[in-house]
Scaffold this active site. Structure first.
Site, PDB file in Angstrom:
ATOM      1  CE1 TYR A 188     -10.452  -3.275  -1.439  1.00 22.68           C
ATOM      2  CE2 TYR A 188      -9.198  -5.226  -2.484  1.00 22.68           C
ATOM      3  CZ  TYR A 188      -9.478  -3.810  -2.053  1.00 22.68           C
ATOM      4  OH  TYR A 188      -8.293  -2.969  -2.170  1.00 22.68           O
TER       5      TYR A 188
ATOM      6  CB  THR B 170     -13.174   1.685  10.191  1.00 18.40           C
ATOM      7  OG1 THR B 170     -11.912   1.210   9.642  1.00 18.40           O
ATOM      8  CG2 THR B 170     -13.917   2.552   9.280  1.00 18.40           C
TER       9      THR B 170
ATOM     10  CE  LYS C 210      -9.945   0.378  -4.019  1.00 21.13           C
ATOM     11  NZ  LYS C 210      -9.934   1.700  -3.354  1.00 21.13           N
TER      12      LYS C 210
ATOM     13  CB  SER D 139      -8.503  -2.257   2.574  1.00 17.23           C
ATOM     14  OG  SER D 139      -7.986  -2.531   3.894  1.00 17.23           O
TER      15      SER D 139
ATOM     16  CB  THR E 279      -6.709  -2.519  -5.683  1.00 15.37           C
ATOM     17  OG1 THR E 279      -6.022  -3.956  -5.515  1.00 15.37           O
ATOM     18  CG2 THR E 279      -7.836  -2.763  -5.814  1.00 15.37           C
ATOM     19  CG  ASP E 280      -2.892  -5.836  -8.244  1.00 17.81           C
ATOM     20  OD1 ASP E 280      -3.717  -5.856  -7.230  1.00 17.81           O
ATOM     21  OD2 ASP E 280      -1.974  -6.423  -7.973  1.00 17.81           O
ATOM     22  CD  GLU E 281      -7.141  -7.730  -4.197  1.00 17.34           C
ATOM     23  OE1 GLU E 281      -8.078  -8.022  -3.964  1.00 17.34           O
ATOM     24  OE2 GLU E 281      -6.109  -7.571  -3.457  1.00 17.34           O
TER      25      GLU E 281
HETATM   26  P1  NAD Z   1      -6.656   0.258   5.580  1.00 18.93           P
HETATM   27  O1  NAD Z   1      -7.826  -0.694   5.606  1.00 18.93           O
HETATM   28  O2  NAD Z   1      -5.174   0.026   6.426  1.00 18.93           O
HETATM   29  O3  NAD Z   1      -6.947   1.570   6.003  1.00 18.93           O
HETATM   30  C1  NAD Z   1      -8.278   2.085   5.399  1.00 18.93           C
HETATM   31  C2  NAD Z   1      -8.270   3.343   6.147  1.00 18.93           C
HETATM   32  O4  NAD Z   1      -9.837   4.037   5.853  1.00 18.93           O
HETATM   33  C3  NAD Z   1      -8.503   3.237   7.757  1.00 18.93           C
HETATM   34  O5  NAD Z   1      -7.928   4.512   8.514  1.00 18.93           O
HETATM   35  C4  NAD Z   1     -10.058   3.592   7.704  1.00 18.93           C
HETATM   36  O6  NAD Z   1     -10.403   4.033   9.221  1.00 18.93           O
HETATM   37  C5  NAD Z   1     -10.564   4.442   6.719  1.00 18.93           C
HETATM   38  N1  NAD Z   1     -11.960   4.376   6.427  1.00 18.93           N
HETATM   39  C6  NAD Z   1     -12.690   3.373   6.040  1.00 18.93           C
HETATM   40  N2  NAD Z   1     -14.003   3.760   5.819  1.00 18.93           N
HETATM   41  C7  NAD Z   1     -13.977   4.941   5.858  1.00 18.93           C
HETATM   42  C8  NAD Z   1     -14.993   5.795   5.687  1.00 18.93           C
HETATM   43  N3  NAD Z   1     -16.402   5.553   5.341  1.00 18.93           N
HETATM   44  N4  NAD Z   1     -14.792   7.138   5.810  1.00 18.93           N
HETATM   45  C9  NAD Z   1     -13.474   7.720   5.905  1.00 18.93           C
HETATM   46  N5  NAD Z   1     -12.208   6.833   6.321  1.00 18.93           N
HETATM   47  C10 NAD Z   1     -12.620   5.424   6.282  1.00 18.93           C
HETATM   48  O7  NAD Z   1      -6.058   0.155   4.071  1.00 18.93           O
HETATM   49  P2  NAD Z   1      -4.927   0.310   3.097  1.00 18.93           P
HETATM   50  O8  NAD Z   1      -4.322  -1.182   3.130  1.00 18.93           O
HETATM   51  O9  NAD Z   1      -4.071   1.549   3.568  1.00 18.93           O
HETATM   52  O10 NAD Z   1      -5.454   0.774   1.725  1.00 18.93           O
HETATM   53  C11 NAD Z   1      -5.560   2.122   1.358  1.00 18.93           C
HETATM   54  C12 NAD Z   1      -6.117   1.986  -0.140  1.00 18.93           C
HETATM   55  O11 NAD Z   1      -5.321   1.408  -0.708  1.00 18.93           O
HETATM   56  C13 NAD Z   1      -7.510   1.516   0.077  1.00 18.93           C
HETATM   57  O12 NAD Z   1      -8.239   2.249  -1.017  1.00 18.93           O
HETATM   58  C14 NAD Z   1      -7.344   0.216  -0.796  1.00 18.93           C
HETATM   59  O13 NAD Z   1      -8.326  -0.510  -1.497  1.00 18.93           O
HETATM   60  C15 NAD Z   1      -6.149   0.358  -1.691  1.00 18.93           C
HETATM   61  N6  NAD Z   1      -5.080  -0.631  -1.917  1.00 18.93           N
HETATM   62  C16 NAD Z   1      -4.482  -1.299  -0.760  1.00 18.93           C
HETATM   63  C17 NAD Z   1      -3.586  -2.181  -1.195  1.00 18.93           C
HETATM   64  C18 NAD Z   1      -2.722  -2.885   0.057  1.00 18.93           C
HETATM   65  O14 NAD Z   1      -1.942  -3.868  -0.260  1.00 18.93           O
HETATM   66  N7  NAD Z   1      -3.041  -2.728   1.313  1.00 18.93           N
HETATM   67  C19 NAD Z   1      -3.238  -2.739  -2.419  1.00 18.93           C
HETATM   68  C20 NAD Z   1      -3.689  -2.112  -3.587  1.00 18.93           C
HETATM   69  C21 NAD Z   1      -4.648  -1.011  -3.044  1.00 18.93           C
HETATM   70  P1  TYD Z   2      -3.928 -10.389   1.843  1.00 20.72           P
HETATM   71  O1  TYD Z   2      -2.849  -9.840   2.703  1.00 20.72           O
HETATM   72  O2  TYD Z   2      -5.537 -10.480   2.593  1.00 20.72           O
HETATM   73  O3  TYD Z   2      -4.126  -9.545   0.740  1.00 20.72           O
HETATM   74  P2  TYD Z   2      -5.002  -9.899  -0.760  1.00 20.72           P
HETATM   75  O4  TYD Z   2      -5.852 -10.992  -0.555  1.00 20.72           O
HETATM   76  O5  TYD Z   2      -5.759  -8.473  -0.934  1.00 20.72           O
HETATM   77  O6  TYD Z   2      -4.132 -10.063  -1.856  1.00 20.72           O
HETATM   78  O7  TYD Z   2      -3.707 -11.850   1.293  1.00 20.72           O
HETATM   79  C1  TYD Z   2      -2.621 -12.151   0.716  1.00 20.72           C
HETATM   80  C2  TYD Z   2      -2.347 -13.469   0.518  1.00 20.72           C
HETATM   81  O8  TYD Z   2      -2.107 -14.020   1.592  1.00 20.72           O
HETATM   82  C3  TYD Z   2      -3.791 -13.866  -0.340  1.00 20.72           C
HETATM   83  O9  TYD Z   2      -3.311 -15.076  -1.205  1.00 20.72           O
HETATM   84  C4  TYD Z   2      -4.393 -14.760   0.857  1.00 20.72           C
HETATM   85  C5  TYD Z   2      -3.223 -15.232   1.819  1.00 20.72           C
HETATM   86  N1  TYD Z   2      -3.412 -15.208   3.056  1.00 20.72           N
HETATM   87  C6  TYD Z   2      -3.276 -16.525   3.824  1.00 20.72           C
HETATM   88  O10 TYD Z   2      -2.818 -17.635   3.242  1.00 20.72           O
HETATM   89  N2  TYD Z   2      -3.474 -16.559   5.083  1.00 20.72           N
HETATM   90  C7  TYD Z   2      -4.139 -15.422   5.848  1.00 20.72           C
HETATM   91  O11 TYD Z   2      -4.269 -15.465   7.247  1.00 20.72           O
HETATM   92  C8  TYD Z   2      -4.270 -14.142   5.219  1.00 20.72           C
HETATM   93  C9  TYD Z   2      -4.900 -13.015   5.862  1.00 20.72           C
HETATM   94  C10 TYD Z   2      -4.086 -14.048   3.772  1.00 20.72           C
END
Ligand code: NAD
Ligand code: TYD
Length: 352
Positions: free
Chosen positions: A166, A49, A170, A98, A138-140
């Protein structure tokens, strides 16, 4: 119910499916696993994506124990075929939509990928057999905590209470994963981690967006007053925790992952500006996110006690490493901002 303990000799027969491996955490996890378990076969399934960037995986694409498959986890027929062909022992599901802000604009794809995609993977696990299905959550899913109660933390017992489409998607997936364990005996584990940061983080999320904008002398959009708190986890520490859970975690259990690194958003934005030697005049306060969660904070006591996990990188070191990575890998994020990264798959696989 089916319980399985891994042994050293499993290595050469171990195939691990990593879904979403072209994204931020999934790609870091693949690098971690290739280094830690060079004898494992890693199959990355990713739809590519807008959030998937195949060029990130360039260092492992020609590794003989690695295979990339461009595939949607919702594509039942192709997913089942791949399970039949590869017979994975472990599935680690990172694939998801995500970004909270996108889920507020358009929830539909979040429900499809995050819930129905999870179902498809687990149905394949049931049909072909699996030693472990691990859901990256996620903790969310716990909702948020008040800003004036620093004594409160999310434990694995905290009730599910979601805020955004979101987090609701999850949480729905988590409930389904637990239902497949209880009803069908699927050997599952779930991890719920706090906000990750580090290399290969897509520049729509707070930290990489602020670094990229600051380097381009563009305004830094801070939602509301910037007082919301997130609990930051260096991505490699997350990968280490998942590796421990899939090998030594107890089937059916949930593990919270976080390292007590709570920071307000404004603190982080100012820190980034300071590290880059840029002016705070770039900060622009913008309209708050709808339903904006106030504070996330993880109690990691269970994973520490049961598996001995602790983070290696605290925020003040991790943010320096991260800013340096973005300075040294400008091309990686610039090709994302200009959209070129989306041509990479065609270039690499177009004629194969
Ligand atoms: P990201 O958005 O960077 O990556 C998501 C990946 O999934 C991408 O490579 C995308 O192409 C792929 N994808 C999306 N839809 C798909 C589908 N239908 N089939 C196959 N592939 C698909 O996300 P991330 O930040 O690396 O997060 C990874 C996981 O960790 C997610 O499940 C997210 O909910 C969880 N998570 C992320 C965070 C964070 O801070 N980033 C925190 C807690 C949990
Ligand atoms: P984000 O990185 O989108 O993660 P999450 O919403 O999953 O925690 O955002 C982290 C925090 O930063 C959240 O409180 C929203 C804030 N934020 C901004 O203030 N400005 C921005 O442009 C973005 C993307 C997030």
């Amino acid at each position: 119910m089916f319980f399985y303990n891994f042994s050293e000799s499993d290595g050469e027969n171990m195939t691990v499916f990593v879904t979403g491996g072209a994204g931020f955490i999934g790609s870091n996890f693949i690098f971690y696993m290739v280094k830690k378990h060079p004898d494992y076969r890693i199959v990355c399934i990713d739809k590519l994506t807008y959030a998937g960037n195949l060029s990130t995986l360039e260092p492992v694409l020609n590794n003989e124990n690695f295979r990339f498959v461009k595939l949607d986890i919702c594509n039942r027929e192709e997913i089942f075929k791949l399970f039949e062909e590869e017979a994975p022992s472990i599935v680690v599901n990172f694939a998801a939509e995500s970004h909270v802000d996108r889920s507020i604009e358009d929830p539909g794809i979040f429900l499809k990928t995050n819930i129905l995609g999870t179902q498809t993977l687990m149905d394949a696990c049931r049909k072909y057999g699996i030693k472990r299905y691990h859901q990256v959550s996620t903790d969310e899913v716990y909702g948020d905590l008040p800003l004036d109660r620093p004594d409160m933390f999310f434990t694995e017992e905290t009730p599910i209470h979601t805020s955004s489409p979101y987090s609701a998607s999850k949480a729905s997936a988590d409930l389904l994963v637990q239902a497949y364990h209880r009803t069908f005996g699927l050997p599952i584990t779930i991890s719920r981690c706090s906000n990750n940061y580090g290399p290969y983080h897509f520049p729509e999320k707070l930290i990489p967006l602020m670094i990229a904008n600051a380097l381009n002398d563009k305004p830094l959009p801070v939602y509301g007053e910037g007082l919301n708190i997130r609990d930051w986890l260096y991505v490699e520490d997350h990968c280490k925790a998942i590796d421990m859970i899939i090998h030594d975690g107890k089937v059916g259990e949930v593990y919270n992952i976080g390292g007590h690194n709570e920071k307000t958003n404004i603190y982080i934005v100012k820190k980034i500006l300071e590290l880059l030697g840029k002016s705070e005049d770039l900060i622009t306060f913008v309209t708050d996110r709808k339903g904006h969660d106030l504070r996330y904070a993880i109690d990691p006591a269970k994973i520490k006690r049961d598996l001995g996990w602790e983070p290696d990188t605290m925020f003040d070191d991790g943010i320096v490493k991260t800013v340096n990575w973005y300075l040294e890998n400008r091309e990686w994020w610039e090709t994302i901002i200009n959209g070129e990264y989306q041509n990479y798959y065609e270039k690499m696989y177009g004629n194969r």
